[in-house]
Scaffold this motif. Structure first.
Motif, mmCIF file in Angstrom:
data_model
loop_
_atom_site.group_PDB
_atom_site.id
_atom_site.type_symbol
_atom_site.label_atom_id
_atom_site.label_comp_id
_atom_site.label_asym_id
_atom_site.label_seq_id
_atom_site.Cartn_x
_atom_site.Cartn_y
_atom_site.Cartn_z
ATOM 1 N N THR A 113 0.851 -1.198 0.000
ATOM 2 C CA THR A 113 0.000 0.000 0.000
ATOM 3 C C THR A 113 0.880 1.239 0.000
ATOM 4 O OG1 THR A 113 -0.124 -0.032 2.422
ATOM 5 C CG2 THR A 113 -1.902 -1.160 1.242
ATOM 6 N N GLN A 114 0.258 2.394 -0.224
ATOM 7 C CA GLN A 114 0.976 3.664 -0.208
ATOM 8 C C GLN A 114 1.190 4.117 1.237
ATOM 9 O OE1 GLN A 114 1.885 5.704 -3.010
ATOM 10 N NE2 GLN A 114 1.444 3.886 -4.225
ATOM 11 N N GLU A 115 2.291 4.791 1.487
ATOM 12 C CA GLU A 115 2.583 5.284 2.826
ATOM 13 C C GLU A 115 1.494 6.259 3.272
ATOM 14 O OE1 GLU A 115 6.077 7.786 5.140
ATOM 15 O OE2 GLU A 115 6.563 6.724 3.302
ATOM 16 N N GLY A 116 0.978 6.032 4.476
ATOM 17 C CA GLY A 116 -0.084 6.876 5.022
ATOM 18 C C GLY A 116 -1.469 6.536 4.502
ATOM 19 N N LYS A 117 -1.563 5.546 3.635
ATOM 20 C CA LYS A 117 -2.858 5.149 3.051
ATOM 21 C C LYS A 117 -3.016 3.627 3.144
ATOM 22 C CE LYS A 117 -3.899 9.233 1.156
ATOM 23 N NZ LYS A 117 -5.111 9.979 1.388
ATOM 24 N N ALA A 118 -2.676 3.063 4.288
ATOM 25 C CA ALA A 118 -2.712 1.604 4.461
ATOM 26 C C ALA A 118 -4.118 1.035 4.318
ATOM 27 C CB ALA A 118 -2.143 1.222 5.824
ATOM 28 N N GLU A 119 -5.133 1.890 4.408
ATOM 29 C CA GLU A 119 -6.512 1.395 4.296
ATOM 30 C C GLU A 119 -6.926 1.145 2.842
ATOM 31 O OE1 GLU A 119 -6.933 5.922 4.332
ATOM 32 O OE2 GLU A 119 -5.596 4.432 5.171
ATOM 33 N N TRP A 120 -6.097 1.543 1.870
ATOM 34 C CA TRP A 120 -6.438 1.368 0.461
ATOM 35 C C TRP A 120 -5.512 0.340 -0.190
ATOM 36 C CZ3 TRP A 120 -10.930 3.030 -0.927
ATOM 37 C CH2 TRP A 120 -11.490 4.136 -0.295
ATOM 38 N N LEU A 121 -6.095 -0.783 -0.587
ATOM 39 C CA LEU A 121 -5.346 -1.832 -1.270
ATOM 40 C C LEU A 121 -5.782 -1.865 -2.730
ATOM 41 C CD1 LEU A 121 -3.386 -4.262 -1.122
ATOM 42 C CD2 LEU A 121 -5.411 -5.683 -0.715
ATOM 43 N N VAL A 122 -4.830 -1.679 -3.636
ATOM 44 C CA VAL A 122 -5.098 -1.694 -5.078
ATOM 45 C C VAL A 122 -4.338 -2.873 -5.671
ATOM 46 C CG1 VAL A 122 -4.902 -0.402 -7.233
ATOM 47 C CG2 VAL A 122 -5.312 0.821 -5.085
ATOM 48 N N THR A 123 -5.064 -3.830 -6.262
ATOM 49 C CA THR A 123 -4.432 -5.010 -6.863
ATOM 50 C C THR A 123 -5.085 -5.315 -8.202
ATOM 51 O OG1 THR A 123 -5.955 -6.563 -5.796
ATOM 52 C CG2 THR A 123 -3.887 -6.079 -4.634
ATOM 53 N N MET A 124 -4.340 -6.010 -9.026
ATOM 54 C CA MET A 124 -4.925 -6.555 -10.247
ATOM 55 C C MET A 124 -5.813 -7.720 -9.822
ATOM 56 S SD MET A 124 -3.748 -4.539 -12.513
ATOM 57 C CE MET A 124 -4.515 -5.329 -13.906
ATOM 58 N N GLY A 125 -6.948 -7.857 -10.460
ATOM 59 C CA GLY A 125 -7.887 -8.927 -10.128
ATOM 60 C C GLY A 125 -7.650 -10.164 -10.969
ATOM 61 N N VAL A 126 -6.403 -10.615 -10.997
ATOM 62 C CA VAL A 126 -6.031 -11.773 -11.806
ATOM 63 C C VAL A 126 -5.241 -12.731 -10.920
ATOM 64 C CG1 VAL A 126 -4.751 -12.555 -13.834
ATOM 65 C CG2 VAL A 126 -5.915 -10.346 -13.884
ATOM 66 N N CYS A 127 -5.741 -13.944 -10.769
ATOM 67 C CA CYS A 127 -5.050 -14.946 -9.962
ATOM 68 C C CYS A 127 -3.697 -15.243 -10.585
ATOM 69 C CB CYS A 127 -5.884 -16.223 -9.873
ATOM 70 S SG CYS A 127 -5.117 -17.522 -8.879
ATOM 71 N N THR A 128 -2.682 -15.348 -9.769
ATOM 72 C CA THR A 128 -1.329 -15.568 -10.268
ATOM 73 C C THR A 128 -1.055 -17.028 -10.627
ATOM 74 O OG1 THR A 128 -0.484 -15.783 -8.014
ATOM 75 C CG2 THR A 128 -0.403 -13.586 -9.015
#
Length: 192
Positions: A113-128
Motif C-alpha cells: 500500500t501507499q505510505e499513510g494510506k494503508a486502508e487502500w489496497l489496489v491489486t490486479m484482479g487476476v489470480c497468479t
C-alpha cells in the motif's frame, strides 16, 4: 590508363584503384536489396507496438470516495480486472499480525500500500496461478478462508492484503503502479 573490355561486355579500368562497372552494379544491387529488406521488416516490427486503444488505457483514474470500509470495487485497467479495497481497521490489524515467514510470497501490508494510506489496497484482479478472476470484491462473494479473495478455478485463497495463503497460486495478487491524485482519486498506471 586504357579501358579494357572483357568477354562478358563489362568494362574495367586499370588497377589504379578506379571503380569497375561490375563493382558498381554489385554495390547498387546490394543497396537495393538492403532497402527492400528494411521496407519489408518495418511493418513487421511496427506491428509489435501497442495498439492505440491499449495506449489510451495506459492510466486510469478511480474515484474511491463512495467505497466504504470493508467494501471493494472492480474496474478495468488495461483490459484486466482491477480491485480497489477499502480495508477496515480489523482487516489492517489482521494483515499486520501475519508473520512474513508464514507467507509463500513474503510482503507486508505496508509494502503493498501507499505510505499513510494503508486502508487502500489496489491489486490486479487476476489470480497468479492461471489468470482466473478471484471472488471477494463484490458484496456477498466468497472471500476465502482468509477474508480476502478466493479463486474458484483452482482454490487459491488470498488474505485481506491480497497475499497468497493457500492453494496453487505462486505469487500475491499484483499491485500495479498507482498514486493518489487527491484524497478521493487514485491514478493507476503510468505514474510519474
Amino acid at each position: 590508363m586504357a579501358t579494357v573490355e572483357h568477354s562478358d561486355g563489362m568494362l574495367a579500368t586499370a588497377p589504379d584503384g578506379g571503380v569497375r562497372r561490375r563493382d558498381f552494379i554489385n554495390i547498387a544491387a546490394v543497396s537495393a536489396a538492403g532497402v527492400g529488406a528494411a521496407a519489408t521488416l518495418y511493418p513487421l516490427i511496427n506491428q509489435m507496438n501497442p495498439a492505440a486503444d491499449t495506449l489510451a488505457l495506459a492510466s486510469i483514474e478511480v474515484d474511491v470516495s463512495a467505497i466504504q470500509p470493508g467494501q471493494a470495487i472492480k474496474t478495468i485497467f488495461r483490459k484486466q480486472p482491477l480491485f480497489v479495497r477499502h480495508l477496515t481497521p480489523a482487516e489492517i490489524q489482521a494483515a499486520n499480525a501475519v508473520s512474513t515467514g508464514e507467507l509463500r510470497d513474503p510482503q507486508t501490508l505496508a509494502e503493498r500500500t501507499q505510505e499513510g494510506k494503508a486502508e487502500w489496497l489496489v491489486t490486479m484482479g487476476v489470480c497468479t496461478h492461471l489468470g482466473c478472476v478471484p471472488l471477494g470484491a463484490a458484496e456477498g462473494e466468497n472471500k476465502g478462508a482468509f477474508g480476502g479473495y478466493f479463486c474458484p478455478c483452482h482454490g487459491s485463497h488470498y488474505d485481506t492484503a491480497g497475499r497468497i495463503r493457500k492453494g496453487p497460486a505462486p505469487k500475491n495478487l499484483e499491485v500495479p503502479a498507482y498514486k493518489f491524485a487527491s484524497d478521493t482519486v487514485i491514478t493507476v498506471g503510468e505514474v510519474a
